[in-house]
Design a protein around this motif. Structure first.
Motif, PDB file in Angstrom:
ATOM      1  N   PRO A  49      18.899  21.362 -47.421  1.00 25.55           N
ATOM      2  CA  PRO A  49      19.582  20.109 -48.766  1.00 25.55           C
ATOM      3  C   PRO A  49      20.892  20.959 -49.139  1.00 25.55           C
ATOM      4  N   PRO A  50      20.902  19.824 -49.636  1.00 25.52           N
ATOM      5  CA  PRO A  50      23.181  19.563 -49.825  1.00 25.52           C
ATOM      6  C   PRO A  50      23.705  21.603 -50.443  1.00 25.52           C
ATOM      7  N   GLU A  51      22.452  21.971 -51.583  1.00 28.36           N
ATOM      8  CA  GLU A  51      22.706  22.876 -52.187  1.00 28.36           C
ATOM      9  C   GLU A  51      22.866  24.292 -51.468  1.00 28.36           C
ATOM     10  N   GLN A  52      22.212  24.244 -50.081  1.00 30.64           N
ATOM     11  CA  GLN A  52      21.647  24.889 -49.488  1.00 30.64           C
ATOM     12  C   GLN A  52      22.899  24.970 -48.131  1.00 30.64           C
ATOM     13  N   ASN A  53      23.180  23.900 -47.891  1.00 33.92           N
ATOM     14  CA  ASN A  53      24.153  23.936 -47.448  1.00 33.92           C
ATOM     15  C   ASN A  53      25.682  24.010 -47.242  1.00 33.92           C
ATOM     16  N   PRO A  54      26.286  24.866 -46.716  1.00 29.04           N
ATOM     17  CA  PRO A  54      27.825  25.361 -47.033  1.00 29.04           C
ATOM     18  C   PRO A  54      29.195  24.387 -46.908  1.00 29.04           C
ATOM     19  N   LEU A  55      28.522  23.169 -45.229  1.00 28.63           N
ATOM     20  CA  LEU A  55      29.547  22.149 -46.050  1.00 28.63           C
ATOM     21  C   LEU A  55      29.728  21.100 -47.176  1.00 28.63           C
ATOM     22  N   SER A  56      28.441  21.117 -47.696  1.00 19.61           N
ATOM     23  CA  SER A  56      28.427  20.243 -48.061  1.00 19.61           C
ATOM     24  C   SER A  56      29.506  21.468 -50.026  1.00 19.61           C
ATOM     25  N   ARG A  57      29.452  22.763 -50.305  1.00 20.12           N
ATOM     26  CA  ARG A  57      29.972  23.778 -51.023  1.00 20.12           C
ATOM     27  C   ARG A  57      31.377  23.503 -51.006  1.00 20.12           C
ATOM     28  N   GLY A  61      32.695  19.655 -56.221  1.00 22.85           N
ATOM     29  CA  GLY A  61      33.582  19.860 -57.923  1.00 22.85           C
ATOM     30  C   GLY A  61      35.318  18.846 -57.477  1.00 22.85           C
ATOM     31  N   ARG A  62      35.163  18.494 -56.136  1.00 20.23           N
ATOM     32  CA  ARG A  62      36.623  17.636 -55.794  1.00 20.23           C
ATOM     33  C   ARG A  62      35.956  16.415 -55.559  1.00 20.23           C
ATOM     34  N   LEU A  63      34.721  16.572 -54.929  1.00 13.75           N
ATOM     35  CA  LEU A  63      34.937  14.439 -54.668  1.00 13.75           C
ATOM     36  C   LEU A  63      32.877  14.863 -54.737  1.00 13.75           C
ATOM     37  N   PRO A  64      32.644  13.842 -54.983  1.00  7.01           N
ATOM     38  CA  PRO A  64      31.117  13.550 -55.295  1.00  7.01           C
ATOM     39  C   PRO A  64      30.350  12.650 -53.696  1.00  7.01           C
ATOM     40  N   VAL A  65      30.222  13.557 -52.881  1.00  2.24           N
ATOM     41  CA  VAL A  65      29.571  13.628 -51.142  1.00  2.24           C
ATOM     42  C   VAL A  65      27.968  13.617 -50.961  1.00  2.24           C
ATOM     43  N   ARG A  66      27.590  12.553 -50.908  1.00  2.00           N
ATOM     44  CA  ARG A  66      25.879  12.567 -50.159  1.00  2.00           C
ATOM     45  C   ARG A  66      25.694  13.681 -49.471  1.00  2.00           C
ATOM     46  N   THR A 207      41.718  15.997 -44.298  1.00  2.10           N
ATOM     47  CA  THR A 207      41.510  14.666 -44.475  1.00  2.10           C
ATOM     48  C   THR A 207      40.552  13.856 -44.224  1.00  2.10           C
ATOM     49  N   LEU A 208      39.318  14.378 -44.219  1.00  8.72           N
ATOM     50  CA  LEU A 208      38.072  13.331 -44.454  1.00  8.72           C
ATOM     51  C   LEU A 208      37.965  13.522 -45.740  1.00  8.72           C
ATOM     52  N   GLU A 209      38.098  14.072 -47.125  1.00  8.58           N
ATOM     53  CA  GLU A 209      38.496  13.929 -48.437  1.00  8.58           C
ATOM     54  C   GLU A 209      39.142  12.702 -49.018  1.00  8.58           C
ATOM     55  N   ALA A 210      40.548  12.589 -47.912  1.00  9.51           N
ATOM     56  CA  ALA A 210      41.446  11.360 -48.268  1.00  9.51           C
ATOM     57  C   ALA A 210      40.743  10.754 -48.311  1.00  9.51           C
ATOM     58  N   CYS A 211      39.961  10.583 -46.771  1.00 11.46           N
ATOM     59  CA  CYS A 211      39.284   9.561 -46.598  1.00 11.46           C
ATOM     60  C   CYS A 211      38.306   8.824 -47.199  1.00 11.46           C
ATOM     61  N   GLU A 222      28.663   4.859 -52.257  1.00  9.24           N
ATOM     62  CA  GLU A 222      28.708   6.922 -52.099  1.00  9.24           C
ATOM     63  C   GLU A 222      29.259   6.651 -50.533  1.00  9.24           C
ATOM     64  N   VAL A 223      29.593   8.117 -50.465  1.00  8.86           N
ATOM     65  CA  VAL A 223      30.265   8.596 -49.101  1.00  8.86           C
ATOM     66  C   VAL A 223      29.920   9.475 -48.930  1.00  8.86           C
ATOM     67  N   SER A 224      28.931   9.584 -47.365  1.00  7.33           N
ATOM     68  CA  SER A 224      28.801  11.083 -46.840  1.00  7.33           C
ATOM     69  C   SER A 224      29.760  11.528 -44.918  1.00  7.33           C
ATOM     70  N   LEU A 225      29.666  12.587 -45.206  1.00 12.68           N
ATOM     71  CA  LEU A 225      30.553  12.530 -43.371  1.00 12.68           C
ATOM     72  C   LEU A 225      29.389  13.669 -42.830  1.00 12.68           C
ATOM     73  N   ALA A 226      30.426  13.381 -42.163  1.00 14.83           N
ATOM     74  CA  ALA A 226      29.964  13.480 -40.405  1.00 14.83           C
ATOM     75  C   ALA A 226      31.081  13.944 -39.284  1.00 14.83           C
ATOM     76  N   THR A 227      30.833  15.462 -38.395  1.00 14.78           N
ATOM     77  CA  THR A 227      31.511  15.437 -37.774  1.00 14.78           C
ATOM     78  C   THR A 227      30.814  16.096 -36.540  1.00 14.78           C
ATOM     79  N   ILE A 228      32.014  16.168 -35.480  1.00 18.77           N
ATOM     80  CA  ILE A 228      31.232  16.911 -33.599  1.00 18.77           C
ATOM     81  C   ILE A 228      30.886  18.013 -34.027  1.00 18.77           C
ATOM     82  N   ALA A 229      31.723  18.658 -34.884  1.00 13.35           N
ATOM     83  CA  ALA A 229      31.963  20.285 -35.053  1.00 13.35           C
ATOM     84  C   ALA A 229      32.372  20.789 -36.618  1.00 13.35           C
TER      85      ALA A 229
END
Length: 231
Positions: A49-57, A61-66, A207-211, A222-229
Motif C-alpha cells: 500500500p502507498p503508506e508502506q512504499n518507501p518510494l511514495s514517501r 507533501g510535494r506532489l499528488p502521485v497515485r 526529473t519525474l517530479e518535474a514531468c 492523476e499521475v503515477s510513476l514507474a522506473t526500471i530501477a
C-alpha cells in the motif's frame, strides 16, 4: 531441424550473453539468463500500500502521485547496473523493452493495469536523442505498453532544454536543473487522463517530479510513476 543445428553452431561460435551477468544464454533464454531472472533484486513495491512504499514517501507533501513503482533495486557493480549500462550506453534498447514486458506482467497480476490510461516516457532533448539514437525510457514504455495493453507515446511531453547531467547533483540542484524543462505539447489530449510516467532510474525523483507537475498542470486527472530501477 537444419535451422536448429545452425542456431546451435552460431551459438557456439558467437554465444549470446546474459546482459546482467555476461554468462552465455542457452536456448529459450533472451537477454537474461534463468539465474539472473531468479536472483535480480526485485523491489515488489507494487505489492505494498502507498503508506508502506518507501518510494511514495519521497513525494509526500510535494506532489499528488497515485503510484510510485520501480521494478528493481539499483546496486552498484551488480547485475542491475550492467543492464542499465547496456540499455543506456551500448545500444541495447531491447533490454528496456524486455524489462518493460516482464514488469508489466507483475503489474497486471497485481491488478494495477486498470489504474492507468496512458504511458508517457520521460523525453530526451532532440539533440541527445539524435546522438544516442533512441530514448531508453521509451524502450521501457514500449514494453510496458505491450504487457499492459495500454497506449503510449513520445509526443505528450516535450523537453525544452538540453540540461546538464544530473550525476553528482543533490536533490535541490537536480530540481533546479529540470524544474521548468518539460512542457505538454497537446493539453487537450491528456485532460482527465490517468498517466503513468516512466524512466530508467529513480534517484532523487526530481526529473519525474518535474514531468508529473507539468502533466498535472495541463489537466491530467492523476499521475503515477514507474522506473526500471531505484537508487
Amino acid at each position: 531441424m537444419l535451422r536448429s543445428l545452425w542456431d546451435d553452431f552460431v551459438g557456439l561460435v558467437f554465444p549470446r550473453l546474459c546482459l546482467a551477468c555476461r554468462e552465455p544464454l542457452v536456448r529459450g533464454e533472451n537477454h537474461l539468463c534463468t539465474g539472473c531472472r531468479a536472483e535480480l533484486p526485485y523491489t515488489d513495491f507494487h505489492r505494498l500500500p502507498p503508506e508502506q512504499n518507501p518510494l511514495s514517501r519521497r513525494f509526500w507533501g510535494r506532489l499528488p502521485v497515485r503510484h510510485t513503482l520501480s521494478y528493481l533495486h539499483f546496486v552498484r557493480r551488480g547485475r542491475v547496473q550492467n543492464l542499465l549500462h547496456e540499455l543506456k550506453y551500448q545500444g541495447q534498447r531491447d533490454v528496456g523493452t524486455a524489462l518493460g514486458q516482464l514488469y508489466a506482467a507483475e503489474l497486471q497480476a497485481a491488478g494495477l493495469a486498470a489504474d492507468f490510461d496512458l504511458i508517457v516516457p520521460v523525453p530526451l532533448h532532440p539533440r541527445k536523442l539524435a546522438k544516442r539514437g533512441y530514448n531508453q525510457a521509451a524502450a521501457f514504455a514500449s514494453g510496458l505498453s505491450t504487457g499492459l495493453q495500454l497506449p503510449w507515446n513520445t509526443t505528450t511531453l516535450h523537453r525544452k532544454a538540453d540540461t546538464k547531467t544530473q550525476t553528482r547533483k543533490n536533490r535541490a540542484q537536480r530540481w533546479a536543473n529540470v524544474a521548468t524543462v518539460f512542457e505538454v505539447e497537446n493539453s487537450a489530449a491528456i485532460v482527465g487522463q490517468r498517466i503513468l510516467v516512466v524512466d530508467d532510474v529513480l534517484t532523487t525523483g526530481a526529473t519525474l517530479e518535474a514531468c508529473a507537475a507539468a502533466l498535472l498542470a495541463a489537466g491530467a486527472a492523476e499521475v503515477s510513476l514507474a522506473t526500471i530501477a531505484c537508487a
